[in-house]
Design a protein around this motif. Structure first.
Motif, short mmCIF file in Angstrom:
data_model
loop_
_atom_site.label_atom_id
_atom_site.label_comp_id
_atom_site.label_asym_id
_atom_site.label_seq_id
_atom_site.Cartn_x
_atom_site.Cartn_y
_atom_site.Cartn_z
N PHE A 96 36.72 -46.41 -77.88
CA PHE A 96 37.01 -45.28 -76.76
C PHE A 96 35.96 -45.56 -75.58
CE2 PHE A 96 37.90 -42.91 -81.00
CZ PHE A 96 39.33 -43.08 -80.71
N ARG A 97 34.76 -46.07 -75.79
CA ARG A 97 33.97 -46.49 -74.54
C ARG A 97 34.83 -47.24 -73.60
NH1 ARG A 97 29.30 -46.63 -77.84
NH2 ARG A 97 29.28 -48.83 -77.48
N LEU A 98 35.54 -48.40 -74.20
CA LEU A 98 36.18 -49.13 -73.41
C LEU A 98 37.41 -48.60 -72.74
CD1 LEU A 98 36.21 -52.50 -75.62
CD2 LEU A 98 35.02 -52.22 -73.62
N LEU A 99 37.95 -47.87 -73.29
CA LEU A 99 39.25 -47.17 -72.59
C LEU A 99 38.78 -46.14 -71.69
CD1 LEU A 99 40.94 -46.21 -75.94
CD2 LEU A 99 41.88 -47.64 -74.23
N GLU A 100 37.52 -45.72 -71.64
CA GLU A 100 36.89 -44.72 -70.47
C GLU A 100 36.51 -45.32 -69.48
OE1 GLU A 100 34.18 -42.49 -72.94
OE2 GLU A 100 35.78 -41.40 -74.08
N SER A 101 36.45 -46.60 -69.55
CA SER A 101 36.00 -47.53 -68.20
C SER A 101 36.86 -47.19 -66.78
CB SER A 101 35.94 -49.05 -68.65
OG SER A 101 35.55 -49.67 -67.35
N PRO A 102 36.20 -47.09 -65.72
CA PRO A 102 36.98 -46.77 -64.66
C PRO A 102 37.75 -48.31 -64.02
CG PRO A 102 34.68 -46.76 -64.11
CD PRO A 102 34.77 -47.00 -65.74
N HIS A 103 37.42 -49.51 -64.66
CA HIS A 103 37.85 -50.60 -64.09
C HIS A 103 39.10 -51.06 -64.72
CE1 HIS A 103 33.58 -51.16 -62.53
NE2 HIS A 103 33.20 -50.77 -63.98
N ASP A 104 39.92 -51.80 -64.22
CA ASP A 104 41.14 -52.24 -64.40
C ASP A 104 41.08 -53.14 -65.66
OD1 ASP A 104 42.33 -50.92 -62.32
OD2 ASP A 104 42.54 -52.82 -61.04
N VAL A 105 40.18 -53.88 -65.69
CA VAL A 105 39.85 -54.76 -66.87
C VAL A 105 38.66 -54.71 -67.58
CG1 VAL A 105 39.95 -57.26 -67.83
CG2 VAL A 105 41.44 -56.61 -66.17
N THR A 106 38.18 -54.22 -68.81
CA THR A 106 36.93 -54.26 -69.45
C THR A 106 36.92 -54.99 -70.62
OG1 THR A 106 36.85 -51.82 -68.54
CG2 THR A 106 35.39 -52.30 -69.98
N ARG A 128 40.72 -54.88 -72.34
CA ARG A 128 41.45 -53.87 -72.27
C ARG A 128 42.01 -54.13 -70.89
NH1 ARG A 128 40.56 -48.19 -69.53
NH2 ARG A 128 39.47 -49.69 -68.50
N LEU A 129 43.39 -53.80 -70.92
CA LEU A 129 43.93 -54.01 -69.46
C LEU A 129 44.90 -52.85 -69.33
CD1 LEU A 129 44.80 -55.76 -66.88
CD2 LEU A 129 46.66 -56.73 -68.42
N LEU A 130 44.23 -52.11 -67.84
CA LEU A 130 44.86 -50.94 -67.61
C LEU A 130 46.07 -51.25 -66.67
CD1 LEU A 130 42.13 -48.35 -66.84
CD2 LEU A 130 43.58 -48.31 -68.73
#
Length: 140
Positions: free
Chosen positions: A71-81, A136-138
């Motif tokens: 969930f912390r990764l999903l909340e990242s403001p970056h496109d790739v985390t 994660r890739l948004l």
């Protein structure tokens, strides 16, 4: 959020399965829509993700994680985390400082980093990631 979890591999540890089950339950409780793509390789997993998702989350079977980490990764403001996680032996990260083919040829594996090897944020930019990182890739 519409999530596609990429789970490459064919063998999963009991710890991974317990954590994975907990993650899916918590995703549902938070109102996320979850799709799972499980194939032997990451490339095959991505081929089965034919719909559009808000995020793709790759979790390798060796990753030791908690649902809160995801969930912390999903909340990242970056496109790739990406998150750095211990391997199942809880002594090494699946990351190498130097991609040393000679070491691999002699030992049959790379020289993985240990917690003492990671001293500060400035050193982490030098690390070369293997495929075992949770990533994660948004989509835009």
């Amino acid at each position: 959020m519409k999530l596609c979890f990429i789970l490459p591999g064919s063998k999963y540890t009991p710890y991974f399965l317990m954590t994975w089950t907990d993650l899916v339950v918590k995703c549902s409780q938070r109102g996320h829509q979850v799709m799972v793509s499980q194939q032997p390789t990451r490339a095959e997993c991505f081929k089965t993700c034919t719909e559009e998702y808000d995020a793709y989350m790759c979790i390798d079977p060796e990753a030791v994680f908690k649902p809160e980490d995801v969930f912390r990764l999903l909340e990242s403001p970056h496109d790739v985390t990406a998150g750095l996680y211990m391997m199942e032996n809880m002594q090494e990260f699946p990351v190498v400082r130097k991609w040393d083919a000679d070491y691999f040829a002699k030992k049959g594996q790379f020289k993985f980093l240990r917690p003492d090897d990671i001293r500060s944020e400035e050193h982490t930019s030098e690390l070369q990631s293997l495929r075992h990182l949770v990533c994660r890739l948004l989509l835009e």
